[in-house]
Design a protein around this motif. Structure first.
Motif, PDB file in Angstrom:
ATOM      1  N   UNK A  10      64.249  58.118  16.954  1.00 44.05           N
ATOM      2  CA  UNK A  10      65.082  57.171  16.210  1.00 44.05           C
ATOM      3  C   UNK A  10      64.337  55.843  16.212  1.00 44.05           C
ATOM      4  N   UNK A  11      64.251  55.245  15.065  1.00 47.75           N
ATOM      5  CA  UNK A  11      63.655  53.924  14.916  1.00 47.75           C
ATOM      6  C   UNK A  11      64.633  53.099  14.101  1.00 47.75           C
ATOM      7  N   UNK A  12      65.432  52.318  14.797  1.00 48.53           N
ATOM      8  CA  UNK A  12      66.412  51.472  14.124  1.00 48.53           C
ATOM      9  C   UNK A  12      65.690  50.385  13.347  1.00 48.53           C
ATOM     10  N   UNK A  15      63.493  43.514  12.800  1.00 46.07           N
ATOM     11  CA  UNK A  15      62.675  42.456  12.228  1.00 46.07           C
ATOM     12  C   UNK A  15      61.277  42.558  12.820  1.00 46.07           C
ATOM     13  N   UNK A  16      60.292  42.954  12.022  1.00 44.88           N
ATOM     14  CA  UNK A  16      58.948  43.189  12.545  1.00 44.88           C
ATOM     15  C   UNK A  16      58.303  41.918  13.067  1.00 44.88           C
ATOM     16  N   UNK A  17      58.687  40.772  12.567  1.00 45.39           N
ATOM     17  CA  UNK A  17      58.109  39.528  13.079  1.00 45.39           C
ATOM     18  C   UNK A  17      58.612  39.216  14.486  1.00 45.39           C
ATOM     19  N   UNK A  18      59.834  39.619  14.775  1.00 46.88           N
ATOM     20  CA  UNK A  18      60.415  39.310  16.082  1.00 46.88           C
ATOM     21  C   UNK A  18      60.218  40.433  17.095  1.00 46.88           C
ATOM     22  N   UNK A  19      60.108  41.670  16.644  1.00 48.61           N
ATOM     23  CA  UNK A  19      60.096  42.800  17.583  1.00 48.61           C
ATOM     24  C   UNK A  19      58.970  43.781  17.294  1.00 48.61           C
ATOM     25  N   UNK A  20      57.780  43.281  17.023  1.00 45.50           N
ATOM     26  CA  UNK A  20      56.675  44.207  16.797  1.00 45.50           C
ATOM     27  C   UNK A  20      56.003  44.601  18.103  1.00 45.50           C
ATOM     28  N   UNK A  21      56.611  44.258  19.232  1.00 50.54           N
ATOM     29  CA  UNK A  21      56.153  44.678  20.543  1.00 50.54           C
ATOM     30  C   UNK A  21      57.385  44.921  21.407  1.00 50.54           C
ATOM     31  N   UNK A  22      57.215  45.706  22.456  1.00 51.87           N
ATOM     32  CA  UNK A  22      58.319  45.999  23.365  1.00 51.87           C
ATOM     33  C   UNK A  22      58.150  45.182  24.630  1.00 51.87           C
ATOM     34  N   UNK A  23      59.156  44.468  25.024  1.00 56.04           N
ATOM     35  CA  UNK A  23      59.132  43.758  26.289  1.00 56.04           C
ATOM     36  C   UNK A  23      59.378  44.684  27.470  1.00 56.04           C
ATOM     37  N   UNK A  24      60.103  45.762  27.232  1.00 57.96           N
ATOM     38  CA  UNK A  24      60.415  46.767  28.246  1.00 57.96           C
ATOM     39  C   UNK A  24      60.214  48.145  27.634  1.00 57.96           C
ATOM     40  N   UNK A  25      60.060  49.137  28.473  1.00 53.17           N
ATOM     41  CA  UNK A  25      59.943  50.497  27.992  1.00 53.17           C
ATOM     42  C   UNK A  25      60.049  51.476  29.139  1.00 53.17           C
ATOM     43  N   UNK A  39      63.780  50.778  26.342  1.00 54.54           N
ATOM     44  CA  UNK A  39      64.731  50.253  27.313  1.00 54.54           C
ATOM     45  C   UNK A  39      64.136  50.260  28.707  1.00 54.54           C
ATOM     46  N   UNK A  40      64.556  49.317  29.520  1.00 53.85           N
ATOM     47  CA  UNK A  40      64.043  49.199  30.884  1.00 53.85           C
ATOM     48  C   UNK A  40      64.793  50.136  31.831  1.00 53.85           C
ATOM     49  N   UNK A  41      64.062  50.823  32.708  1.00 54.07           N
ATOM     50  CA  UNK A  41      64.624  51.692  33.743  1.00 54.07           C
ATOM     51  C   UNK A  41      65.520  52.794  33.183  1.00 54.07           C
ATOM     52  N   UNK A  42      65.191  53.337  32.030  1.00 54.00           N
ATOM     53  CA  UNK A  42      65.959  54.426  31.429  1.00 54.00           C
ATOM     54  C   UNK A  42      65.425  55.737  32.000  1.00 54.00           C
ATOM     55  N   UNK A  43      66.333  56.596  32.474  1.00 52.21           N
ATOM     56  CA  UNK A  43      65.899  57.879  33.016  1.00 52.21           C
ATOM     57  C   UNK A  43      66.849  59.028  32.704  1.00 52.21           C
ATOM     58  N   UNK A  44      67.741  58.825  31.730  1.00 47.79           N
ATOM     59  CA  UNK A  44      68.614  59.910  31.279  1.00 47.79           C
ATOM     60  C   UNK A  44      68.467  60.083  29.774  1.00 47.79           C
ATOM     61  N   UNK A  45      68.690  61.290  29.315  1.00 44.26           N
ATOM     62  CA  UNK A  45      68.537  61.594  27.891  1.00 44.26           C
ATOM     63  C   UNK A  45      69.520  60.783  27.064  1.00 44.26           C
ATOM     64  N   UNK A  46      70.777  60.700  27.493  1.00 43.42           N
ATOM     65  CA  UNK A  46      71.779  59.940  26.728  1.00 43.42           C
ATOM     66  C   UNK A  46      71.419  58.468  26.631  1.00 43.42           C
ATOM     67  N   UNK A  47      70.944  57.889  27.736  1.00 40.27           N
ATOM     68  CA  UNK A  47      70.552  56.479  27.693  1.00 40.27           C
ATOM     69  C   UNK A  47      69.350  56.275  26.779  1.00 40.27           C
ATOM     70  N   UNK A  51      68.977  53.935  23.036  1.00 40.47           N
ATOM     71  CA  UNK A  51      68.046  52.833  22.787  1.00 40.47           C
ATOM     72  C   UNK A  51      67.824  52.703  21.282  1.00 40.47           C
ATOM     73  N   UNK A  52      67.428  51.538  20.836  1.00 40.13           N
ATOM     74  CA  UNK A  52      67.221  51.355  19.395  1.00 40.13           C
ATOM     75  C   UNK A  52      65.985  52.098  18.905  1.00 40.13           C
ATOM     76  N   UNK A  53      65.034  52.364  19.801  1.00 42.40           N
ATOM     77  CA  UNK A  53      63.845  53.129  19.440  1.00 42.40           C
ATOM     78  C   UNK A  53      63.566  54.142  20.546  1.00 42.40           C
TER      79      UNK A  53
END
Length: 69
Positions: A10-12, A15-25, A39-47, A51-53
């Motif tokens: 999924x790729x929601x 704005x490519x100017x504001x979010x063309x990089x990930x601060x967390x993953x 998303x930061x510290x994600x370790x479940x499929x549902x979580x 995430x937006x991407x």
């Protein structure tokens, strides 16, 4: 990075100017699938799927550019 075999993603719109990089993953494996999401510290499929991407698949490979071979 590529995902293969039973790929989902999924790729929601964003704005490519504001979010063309990930601060967390997060990159993790569950039930034979690999998940990468913005998303930061994600370790479940549902979580991950909330995430937006996210990307998932049974097989993951990557290549570092430039290739040194």
């Amino acid at each position: 990075m590529t995902f293969e075999k039973y790929v989902s993603y999924r790729v929601e719109p964003y704005d490519t100017l504001a979010t063309d990089w990930w601060g967390d993953g997060s990159l993790f494996s569950k039930n034979g699938f690999w998940f990468l999401c913005n998303g930061e510290d994600v370790d479940t499929i549902n979580d991950a799927k909330n995430c937006s991407i996210y990307f998932s698949g049974k097989k993951v490979s990557y290549r570092v550019f430039p290739a040194c071979y």
